[in-house]
Design an enzyme around this catalytic site. Structure first.
Site, PDB file in Angstrom:
ATOM      1  N   ALA A  11       0.809  -1.227   0.000  1.00  0.00           N
ATOM      2  CA  ALA A  11       0.000   0.000   0.000  1.00  0.00           C
ATOM      3  C   ALA A  11       0.838   1.271   0.000  1.00  0.00           C
ATOM      4  CB  ALA A  11      -0.948  -0.007   1.200  1.00  0.00           C
ATOM      5  N   GLY A  13       5.074   3.229  -0.335  1.00  0.00           N
ATOM      6  CA  GLY A  13       6.536   3.198  -0.510  1.00  0.00           C
ATOM      7  C   GLY A  13       7.064   2.195  -1.523  1.00  0.00           C
ATOM      8  N   ILE A  14       8.052   1.422  -1.080  1.00  0.00           N
ATOM      9  CA  ILE A  14       8.723   0.469  -1.965  1.00  0.00           C
ATOM     10  C   ILE A  14       7.756  -0.611  -2.449  1.00  0.00           C
ATOM     11  CG2 ILE A  14      10.515  -1.321  -2.016  1.00  0.00           C
ATOM     12  CD1 ILE A  14      12.091   0.459   0.032  1.00  0.00           C
ATOM     13  N   TYR A 155      15.710  -1.955  14.951  1.00  0.00           N
ATOM     14  CA  TYR A 155      15.475  -2.060  13.499  1.00  0.00           C
ATOM     15  C   TYR A 155      16.625  -2.790  12.788  1.00  0.00           C
ATOM     16  CZ  TYR A 155      14.604  -0.532   8.670  1.00  0.00           C
ATOM     17  OH  TYR A 155      14.386  -0.497   7.315  1.00  0.00           O
ATOM     18  N   LYS A 159      16.859  -6.513  10.696  1.00  0.00           N
ATOM     19  CA  LYS A 159      17.284  -6.626   9.303  1.00  0.00           C
ATOM     20  C   LYS A 159      18.545  -7.493   9.167  1.00  0.00           C
ATOM     21  CE  LYS A 159      14.024  -4.063   7.450  1.00  0.00           C
ATOM     22  NZ  LYS A 159      13.007  -4.646   6.549  1.00  0.00           N
TER      23      LYS A 159
END
Ligand code: NAI
Length: 260
Positions: A11, A13-14, A155, A159
């Protein structure tokens, strides 16, 4: 027959850029998101992860998926980031992998981040890779309340663990052994709602670029990442396996030098 792709976080951004690009190339894209998507599912919860698989079964009607783009993520300094970025992504990969059976050229791509190269919390990374969601969330709570780091390590830790998970599994029977290239894209700073506040002012943008240097062309538009995702998830990608590809204007090179 056109390819069928699933994009999580479609929905915004990227994810939205990826969905738009694939659609412009004639593919059918099933978007997954908290809102404005064909499959509305909260990937931070067990119920949402179940809804993802159930929603897909309903929409696909026995057709296989050709490509999974596991992109949904958040960057808040809270345990939610642990639930969405790591466990939500693995639930996407593992929950949707059976739907790749029967596809002529099945592919899967994960969106990590160059933040994996920034300081991380070893204990959180360990718990994530151990697959212990309850303990990882508890560690996330502790990090979020830490007065020194105020959740900033969460974060990057999610990742880093994600990139490592792919390195550990991509060559195994479920992926390479089943003819499925599984790879990671690690973007630098991309102009999306996630970073909008941070790069809204010139000072903010400069401060961020000091931390995340991007000597090649600076902050990127989301379509830059979408193009790479589209290639990795497309038919032409026959031999890239378990790679973490930095699309970061050179941050990785600046930060890690000649480490390969
Ligand atoms: P964004 O905030 O524009 O889009 C993220 C999308 O994921 C949103 O549509 C959101 O609703 C969805 N989402 C969030 N939580 C969800 C949940 N629990 N269940 C289902 N969907 C959920 O962010 P952006 O920038 O497009 O981020 C996409 C991916 O790229 C993320 O994994 C992010 O960590 C990664 N990334 C972004 C960078 C940037 O600078 N924007 C840099 C490096 C990585």
């Amino acid at each position: 027959m056109s390819r069928i792709a699933v994009v999580t976080g479609a929905a915004s951004g990227i994810g939205k850029a990826t969905k738009d690009l694939l659609q412009s190339r004639g593919q059918r894209v099933i978007g997954v998101d908290l809102r404005d998507a064909q499959v509305v599912a909260d990937l931070s919860t067990a119920a949402g992860r179940t809804a993802l698989v159930a929603g897909m079964r309903e929409l696909l009607d026995d057709s296989p998926i050709d490509a999974i783009y596991a992109n949904a993520g958040v960057a808040t300094p809270t345990p939610t980031t642990v639930a969405v970025n790591y466990f939500g992504t693995l639930a996407t990969l593992e929950g949707l992998r059976p739907f790749l059976n029967g596809a002529a050229t099945p592919r899967a791509v994960v969106v990590s981040s160059m933040a994996a190269l920034m300081p991380t919390d070893d204990e959180l990374v360990r718990l994530l890779l151990a697959g212990d969601e309850a303990a990882a969330l508890a560690r996330g709570e502790i990090l979020a309340k830490d007065p020194q780091t105020t959740g900033a390590l969460i974060y990057g830790s999610t990742k880093l663990a994600l990139s490592r998970w792919v390195r550990r599994h991509a060559a195994g029977p479920e992926w390479a052994g089943s003819g499925i290239p599984l790879n990671v894209v690690a973007p630098g700073i991309i102009a999306t709602p996630m970073t909008a506040d941070l790069i809204a002012t010139e000072e903010g943008r400069e401060a961020l670029l000091k931390m995340v240097p991007m000597p090649l062309n600076g902050v990127a538009e989301p379509v830059v990442v979408a193009r790479l995702l589209a290639w990795l998830g497309g038919e032409e990608n026959t031999h890239l396996c378990g790679q973490v590809i930095y699309v970061d204007g050179g941050s990785d090179v600046v930060l890690r030098g000649d480490a390969v």
